[in-house]
Write a protein that holds these residues in place. Structure first.
Motif, PDB file in Angstrom:
ATOM      1  N   LYS A 256      10.252  -5.491  -3.109  1.00  0.00           N
ATOM      2  CA  LYS A 256      10.484  -4.672  -1.908  1.00  0.00           C
ATOM      3  C   LYS A 256      11.773  -3.873  -2.045  1.00  0.00           C
ATOM      4  CE  LYS A 256       8.179  -7.834   1.340  1.00  0.00           C
ATOM      5  NZ  LYS A 256       8.382  -8.759   2.479  1.00  0.00           N
ATOM      6  N   GLU A 257      12.814  -4.538  -2.560  1.00  0.00           N
ATOM      7  CA  GLU A 257      14.112  -3.872  -2.718  1.00  0.00           C
ATOM      8  C   GLU A 257      14.031  -2.754  -3.764  1.00  0.00           C
ATOM      9  OE1 GLU A 257      16.707  -7.142  -3.557  1.00  0.00           O
ATOM     10  OE2 GLU A 257      16.849  -7.735  -1.435  1.00  0.00           O
ATOM     11  N   PHE A 258      13.239  -2.979  -4.796  1.00  0.00           N
ATOM     12  CA  PHE A 258      13.047  -1.933  -5.804  1.00  0.00           C
ATOM     13  C   PHE A 258      12.328  -0.731  -5.190  1.00  0.00           C
ATOM     14  CE2 PHE A 258       9.852  -0.007  -8.659  1.00  0.00           C
ATOM     15  CZ  PHE A 258      10.726   0.761  -9.431  1.00  0.00           C
ATOM     16  N   TYR A 259      11.287  -0.993  -4.415  1.00  0.00           N
ATOM     17  CA  TYR A 259      10.544   0.104  -3.774  1.00  0.00           C
ATOM     18  C   TYR A 259      11.464   0.910  -2.851  1.00  0.00           C
ATOM     19  CZ  TYR A 259       6.042  -1.804  -5.397  1.00  0.00           C
ATOM     20  OH  TYR A 259       4.973  -2.232  -6.164  1.00  0.00           O
TER      21      TYR A 259
ATOM     22  N   ILE B 277       0.856  -1.192   0.000  1.00  0.00           N
ATOM     23  CA  ILE B 277       0.000   0.000   0.000  1.00  0.00           C
ATOM     24  C   ILE B 277       0.887   1.234   0.000  1.00  0.00           C
ATOM     25  CG2 ILE B 277      -1.756   1.286   1.272  1.00  0.00           C
ATOM     26  CD1 ILE B 277      -2.522  -1.425   2.594  1.00  0.00           C
ATOM     27  N   LEU B 278       0.697   2.099  -0.993  1.00  0.00           N
ATOM     28  CA  LEU B 278       1.481   3.339  -1.047  1.00  0.00           C
ATOM     29  C   LEU B 278       0.910   4.316  -0.033  1.00  0.00           C
ATOM     30  CD1 LEU B 278       3.817   4.615  -2.676  1.00  0.00           C
ATOM     31  CD2 LEU B 278       2.108   5.710  -4.084  1.00  0.00           C
ATOM     32  N   THR B 279       1.781   4.785   0.857  1.00  0.00           N
ATOM     33  CA  THR B 279       1.298   5.660   1.921  1.00  0.00           C
ATOM     34  C   THR B 279       1.542   7.141   1.624  1.00  0.00           C
ATOM     35  OG1 THR B 279       3.381   5.355   3.103  1.00  0.00           O
ATOM     36  CG2 THR B 279       1.560   3.890   3.689  1.00  0.00           C
ATOM     37  N   GLY B 280       2.361   7.424   0.630  1.00  0.00           N
ATOM     38  CA  GLY B 280       2.621   8.820   0.286  1.00  0.00           C
ATOM     39  C   GLY B 280       1.654   9.313  -0.780  1.00  0.00           C
ATOM     40  N   CYS B 281       1.891  10.489  -1.323  1.00  0.00           N
ATOM     41  CA  CYS B 281       1.038  11.044  -2.371  1.00  0.00           C
ATOM     42  C   CYS B 281       1.411  10.415  -3.710  1.00  0.00           C
ATOM     43  CB  CYS B 281       1.202  12.568  -2.469  1.00  0.00           C
ATOM     44  SG  CYS B 281       0.669  13.430  -0.990  1.00  0.00           S
ATOM     45  N   MET B 282       0.382  10.078  -4.484  1.00  0.00           N
ATOM     46  CA  MET B 282       0.642   9.525  -5.812  1.00  0.00           C
ATOM     47  C   MET B 282       0.992  10.665  -6.764  1.00  0.00           C
ATOM     48  SD  MET B 282       0.424   6.339  -5.459  1.00  0.00           S
ATOM     49  CE  MET B 282       0.477   5.839  -7.173  1.00  0.00           C
ATOM     50  N   GLY B 283       1.991  10.439  -7.574  1.00  0.00           N
ATOM     51  CA  GLY B 283       2.399  11.474  -8.520  1.00  0.00           C
ATOM     52  C   GLY B 283       2.759  10.849  -9.849  1.00  0.00           C
ATOM     53  N   PRO B 284       3.209  11.650 -10.776  1.00  0.00           N
ATOM     54  CA  PRO B 284       3.476  11.153 -12.124  1.00  0.00           C
ATOM     55  C   PRO B 284       4.887  10.620 -12.358  1.00  0.00           C
ATOM     56  CG  PRO B 284       3.674  13.526 -12.096  1.00  0.00           C
ATOM     57  CD  PRO B 284       3.366  13.101 -10.686  1.00  0.00           C
TER      58      PRO B 284
ATOM     59  N   GLU C 181      12.846   4.748  -3.352  1.00  0.00           N
ATOM     60  CA  GLU C 181      12.407   5.627  -2.257  1.00  0.00           C
ATOM     61  C   GLU C 181      10.895   5.836  -2.275  1.00  0.00           C
ATOM     62  OE1 GLU C 181      14.791   9.181  -2.481  1.00  0.00           O
ATOM     63  OE2 GLU C 181      16.589   8.147  -1.785  1.00  0.00           O
ATOM     64  N   LEU C 182      10.197   4.745  -2.528  1.00  0.00           N
ATOM     65  CA  LEU C 182       8.735   4.774  -2.453  1.00  0.00           C
ATOM     66  C   LEU C 182       8.311   4.386  -1.035  1.00  0.00           C
ATOM     67  CD1 LEU C 182       7.924   2.984  -5.816  1.00  0.00           C
ATOM     68  CD2 LEU C 182       7.233   5.302  -5.246  1.00  0.00           C
ATOM     69  N   LYS C 183       7.451   5.169  -0.471  1.00  0.00           N
ATOM     70  CA  LYS C 183       7.009   4.925   0.895  1.00  0.00           C
ATOM     71  C   LYS C 183       5.811   3.963   0.860  1.00  0.00           C
ATOM     72  CE  LYS C 183       8.610   9.366   2.669  1.00  0.00           C
ATOM     73  NZ  LYS C 183       8.222  10.633   3.314  1.00  0.00           N
ATOM     74  N   VAL C 184       6.097   2.704   1.019  1.00  0.00           N
ATOM     75  CA  VAL C 184       5.025   1.711   0.979  1.00  0.00           C
ATOM     76  C   VAL C 184       5.036   0.865   2.236  1.00  0.00           C
ATOM     77  CG1 VAL C 184       5.075   1.572  -1.540  1.00  0.00           C
ATOM     78  CG2 VAL C 184       6.464   0.004  -0.208  1.00  0.00           C
ATOM     79  N   GLU C 185       3.858   0.324   2.578  1.00  0.00           N
ATOM     80  CA  GLU C 185       3.744  -0.603   3.683  1.00  0.00           C
ATOM     81  C   GLU C 185       3.920  -2.002   3.122  1.00  0.00           C
ATOM     82  OE1 GLU C 185       0.004  -0.053   5.583  1.00  0.00           O
ATOM     83  OE2 GLU C 185       0.476   1.938   6.326  1.00  0.00           O
ATOM     84  N   GLN C 186       4.897  -2.734   3.627  1.00  0.00           N
ATOM     85  CA  GLN C 186       5.153  -4.079   3.105  1.00  0.00           C
ATOM     86  C   GLN C 186       4.374  -5.104   3.914  1.00  0.00           C
ATOM     87  OE1 GLN C 186       6.671  -4.385   0.394  1.00  0.00           O
ATOM     88  NE2 GLN C 186       7.823  -2.504   0.156  1.00  0.00           N
TER      89      GLN C 186
END
Length: 212
Positions: free
Chosen positions: A200-203, A12-19, A207-212
């Motif tokens: 997970k390593e790619f995220y 789940i992406l916890t930050g703001c979605m952008g382009p 530097e994507l803020k996701v809940e694993q």
């Protein structure tokens, strides 16, 4: 067996979605997970069908052709389970095909990433997923061949003049077939686990803020 194969994990992406390309890749990769949802749903029912069929097989073997009418009835029940397994494997294959199609969008987004570390992780991710799809296709074909042998076995049980040598030879073929299925299933599960880790390593690299 396919019925105990591993499934993809979602985030789940916890930050703001952008382009940004990384965020586009995130959306595409998580869409791949959702496309495999039907695949995941087939796991438990398939395993239950295998267990029911195995129970019937053991009952037939215990009868030892002493009660042919009962064996004929039991083998008829087993054939219905075989037909159900066939349908569920088809549903699995469709889900994986939909996943593979969706992964093309993810590859496009991953190809736009410029950060060297994230790009390296993205390349590994793509390789593992292609290996995973290839291993699943091998597994599915092997499993369907095993199901065909099961179907033939239960039809053999409906022949009153079945010879013991014929039965033993066919059971040997089935055992060899399922040995191959188990080996391919392990290979597929290993690739799935490696892919989930690589994602997970790619995220993290992106530097994507996701809940694993």
């Amino acid at each position: 067996m396919i019925g105990i194969s591993a499934a993809l994990s979602g985030s789940i992406l916890t930050g703001c979605m952008g382009p940004s390309p990384s965020e586009q890749a995130y959306e595409a990769l998580e869409n791949v997970v959702s496309k495999e949802s039907p695949f995941k749903k087939e796991q438990k029912p398939l395993l239950e069908l295998e267990q029911k069929e195995n129970k019937i097989y053991n009952e037939i073997i215990a009868l030892g052709m002493k009660d042919f009418n009962q064996i004929k009835s039991l083998s008829g029940d087993a054939l219905k389970l075989v037909a159900d397994r066939k349908e569920r494997v088809e549903a699995e294959q469709k889900a994986i095909a939909d996943s593979e199609k969706a992964f093309k969008d993810a590859e496009e987004a991953l190809g736009k990433i410029e950060d060297e570390k994230a790009k390296k992780e993205a390349a590994e991710l793509k390789k593992l997923m292609h290996d995973r799809y290839n291993s699943y296709n091998e597994l599915a074909q092997s499993y369907k061949s095993a199901i065909a042998l099961d179907e033939e076995l239960y039809k053999m049980f409906q022949n009153k003049d079945l010879k013991l040598e014929e039965l033993e030879a066919h059971i040997s073929k089935i055992n060899a077939s399922y040995k191959e299925v188990m080996e391919l299933n392990k290979k597929f599960n290993d690739y799935t686990e490696q892919y989930n880790t690589a994602k997970k390593e790619f995220y993290q690299a992106a530097e994507l803020k996701v809940e694993q």
